[in-house]
Design an enzyme around this catalytic site. Sequence first.
Site, PDB file in Angstrom:
ATOM      1  N   GLY A  86       0.821  -1.215   0.000  1.00 49.46           N
ATOM      2  CA  GLY A  86       0.000   0.000   0.000  1.00 49.46           C
ATOM      3  C   GLY A  86       0.847   1.253   0.000  1.00 49.46           C
ATOM      4  O   GLY A  86       2.070   1.199   0.106  1.00 49.46           O
ATOM      5  N   ASP A 121       9.280   5.914   7.262  1.00 44.76           N
ATOM      6  CA  ASP A 121       8.998   7.264   7.753  1.00 44.76           C
ATOM      7  C   ASP A 121       8.065   8.057   6.837  1.00 44.76           C
ATOM      8  O   ASP A 121       7.728   9.200   7.127  1.00 44.76           O
ATOM      9  CB  ASP A 121      10.311   8.042   7.957  1.00 44.76           C
ATOM     10  CG  ASP A 121      11.105   8.202   6.669  1.00 44.76           C
ATOM     11  OD1 ASP A 121      10.622   7.763   5.600  1.00 44.76           O
ATOM     12  OD2 ASP A 121      12.212   8.768   6.724  1.00 44.76           O
ATOM     13  N   ARG A 123       3.214  13.513  -8.984  1.00 43.21           N
ATOM     14  CA  ARG A 123       3.281  12.858 -10.283  1.00 43.21           C
ATOM     15  C   ARG A 123       1.895  12.546 -10.823  1.00 43.21           C
ATOM     16  O   ARG A 123       0.908  12.525 -10.090  1.00 43.21           O
ATOM     17  CB  ARG A 123       4.162  11.607 -10.218  1.00 43.21           C
ATOM     18  CG  ARG A 123       3.492  10.440  -9.562  1.00 43.21           C
ATOM     19  CD  ARG A 123       4.362   9.191  -9.642  1.00 43.21           C
ATOM     20  NE  ARG A 123       3.723   8.102  -8.949  1.00 43.21           N
ATOM     21  CZ  ARG A 123       4.343   7.024  -8.491  1.00 43.21           C
ATOM     22  NH1 ARG A 123       5.651   6.897  -8.641  1.00 43.21           N
ATOM     23  NH2 ARG A 123       3.671   6.070  -7.885  1.00 43.21           N
ATOM     24  N   ASP A 169       3.990  -4.912  -7.418  1.00 46.36           N
ATOM     25  CA  ASP A 169       3.387  -3.649  -6.968  1.00 46.36           C
ATOM     26  C   ASP A 169       3.926  -2.469  -7.781  1.00 46.36           C
ATOM     27  O   ASP A 169       3.407  -1.359  -7.672  1.00 46.36           O
ATOM     28  CB  ASP A 169       3.637  -3.418  -5.472  1.00 46.36           C
ATOM     29  CG  ASP A 169       5.096  -3.551  -5.093  1.00 46.36           C
ATOM     30  OD1 ASP A 169       5.677  -4.622  -5.371  1.00 46.36           O
ATOM     31  OD2 ASP A 169       5.670  -2.598  -4.542  1.00 46.36           O
ATOM     32  N   ASP A 214       7.201   3.981 -10.781  1.00 50.46           N
ATOM     33  CA  ASP A 214       8.094   3.811  -9.642  1.00 50.46           C
ATOM     34  C   ASP A 214       9.556   3.688 -10.040  1.00 50.46           C
ATOM     35  O   ASP A 214      10.174   2.622  -9.978  1.00 50.46           O
ATOM     36  CB  ASP A 214       7.641   2.625  -8.771  1.00 50.46           C
ATOM     37  CG  ASP A 214       6.480   3.021  -7.867  1.00 50.46           C
ATOM     38  OD1 ASP A 214       6.093   4.212  -7.887  1.00 50.46           O
ATOM     39  OD2 ASP A 214       5.955   2.159  -7.143  1.00 50.46           O
TER      40      ASP A 214
HETATM   41  P1  AMP Z   1       8.845   0.920  -3.543  1.00 47.82           P
HETATM   42  O1  AMP Z   1      10.047   0.055  -3.361  1.00 47.82           O
HETATM   43  O2  AMP Z   1       9.180   2.389  -3.554  1.00 47.82           O
HETATM   44  O3  AMP Z   1       8.031   0.530  -4.729  1.00 47.82           O
HETATM   45  O4  AMP Z   1       7.956   0.718  -2.237  1.00 47.82           O
HETATM   46  C1  AMP Z   1       7.522  -0.539  -1.812  1.00 47.82           C
HETATM   47  C2  AMP Z   1       6.642  -0.367  -0.601  1.00 47.82           C
HETATM   48  O5  AMP Z   1       7.364   0.214   0.482  1.00 47.82           O
HETATM   49  C3  AMP Z   1       5.433   0.515  -0.819  1.00 47.82           C
HETATM   50  O6  AMP Z   1       4.372  -0.012  -0.075  1.00 47.82           O
HETATM   51  C4  AMP Z   1       5.873   1.852  -0.259  1.00 47.82           C
HETATM   52  O7  AMP Z   1       4.792   2.637   0.159  1.00 47.82           O
HETATM   53  C5  AMP Z   1       6.719   1.418   0.933  1.00 47.82           C
HETATM   54  N1  AMP Z   1       7.744   2.412   1.264  1.00 47.82           N
HETATM   55  C6  AMP Z   1       8.881   2.699   0.595  1.00 47.82           C
HETATM   56  N2  AMP Z   1       9.571   3.674   1.201  1.00 47.82           N
HETATM   57  C7  AMP Z   1       8.864   4.039   2.296  1.00 47.82           C
HETATM   58  C8  AMP Z   1       9.035   5.005   3.343  1.00 47.82           C
HETATM   59  N3  AMP Z   1      10.096   5.810   3.380  1.00 47.82           N
HETATM   60  N4  AMP Z   1       8.080   5.069   4.288  1.00 47.82           N
HETATM   61  C9  AMP Z   1       7.001   4.278   4.266  1.00 47.82           C
HETATM   62  N5  AMP Z   1       6.777   3.351   3.327  1.00 47.82           N
HETATM   63  C10 AMP Z   1       7.686   3.225   2.335  1.00 47.82           C
HETATM   64 MG    MG Z   2       6.448   0.989  -5.600  1.00 51.70          MG
END
Ligand code: AMP
Ligand code: MG
Length: 498
Positions: free
Chosen positions: A89, A124, A175, A255, A265
Amino acid sequence: MTHATFVFDNSYARDLDGFYVSWQGDVAPAPRLLKLNRALALELGIDPDGLSDEQAARLFSGSQMPEGAAPLAQAYAGHQFGGFSPQLGDGRALLIGEVIDRNGHRRDIHLKGSGRTPFSRGGDGKATIGPVLREYIIGEAMHALGIPTTRALAAVATGEQVLRDTILPGAVLARVASSHIRVGTFQFFAARSEVGRLRQLTSYTIARHDPDLLENGDITGTAVLGFLSRVIERQAKLVAQWMLTGFIHGVMNTDNMTVSGETIDYGPCAFMEAYDPRTVFSSIDTHGRYAFGNQPAIAQWNLARLAEALLPLIDDNEAAAIERATEAINGFPVRFEAAWAAGMRAKMGLESAEDGDATLGAELLSCLQAREQSPALDYTLAFRRLAAVAGGLADHPGPTGEDGARFKAFTQAYKARLDRDAMPAERRITAMLAVNPLYIPRNHEVEEALAAAVAGDLAPFNRLLDVLSDPFTERAGLEAFAAPAPADFGPYRTFCGT
Ligand code: AMP
Ligand code: MG
């Protein structure tokens, strides 16, 4: 007509209650606009001149929600590096609403780095200037290259300090996407066996992206299968475009795969320079799951996860559903190969189609990879040289001195192939220069621009963005932007620390 702010029409919030959590962004202590994508703002119906930098900074950092916004964090699951996480999420993002753009298309306005949400787990909820501007640059470069992608609308520094390996300046990226519905969105409800919600999501998604598949408003198994085939088709074309431009996504988790067929992403992604299908840039991809050459197979694997999630909607009889879905998934390689071959033909300047064209293109790639001296040759520039070969201005697509037996054999076969293609030479060269970019986001240029921006100087970032907005037209004075990284740049590593 342009407005001072968005005219929202929030269908996700309205139609999909229970698929998200309504939420607000954090208030940034000292929001400062780093960049506004004025052309995109206009496309979305906002007058960028009607917005002061201060207003834009508050708006696009999530500090102040515009009237009519319905900010929410979307629920989704996902396979990350092959392992299933039932609950991911939006942990640091918010969908603030949707607008109908000037072309009549529905577009999501989304913030990344706007603070913690109920999906944050240990995170965070923040993002930092470097990765935010990196997504800005790469996304805009992809757009200019004609590759479907989410796009950056604005980047705002929050004035906050964010703790990563070191303390870094915080930022938010605004975005735009045709939707943020991911393979993982379907997986979220499928994994919970919430078939009613799965049906509701699928129905919403088909109405949004493939409305011609609906029969009297309701979704039949055939419509769901049709939807699956459309996603397969869009992803086959998308990944073929990645492969043709040397783009490595780096974190193709389910995701991070949209059903709209837009690239999404941008984390540890980068463009490959020396041609080698084993190329991996991401520091966390230790087994090379998302290596350049694996991307088509991974896309198919991800689509199989989508198919699994949709099974209960395809046919009440599970065996029959599996059979129909499997057949659709097995169609991926053919669609990918067709898209790749068509793209490679265009890159080689061919108007006609022959069965051997893909093999000819593959032979060029083998030449680039298997040169006698290491490292392998620059993928992007080889095709600009190929245009010179087609125009009789160069003997072979390798750089001067790179005329080994294999290159000679390729060039001979290529010229013979050109002789069997009717396109006039001049038009062929123009066509080749219009599909083979000269300027791509070179890793060393990107790093330099980001380092300067983090230190407070946005000039290199703005200049790089400007160069990449027109990747095909050679311009005097931009020679450095076309060149691969100097040898002392060393092996490139990218990080997920967004
Ligand atoms: P991503 O690798 O950016 O596609 O993120 C994968 C998951 O990790 C998603 O559910 C993001 O919302 C969560 N996520 C990534 N970075 C953070 C962060 N700094 N704080 C909270 N959730 C994060
Ligand atoms: Mg992502």
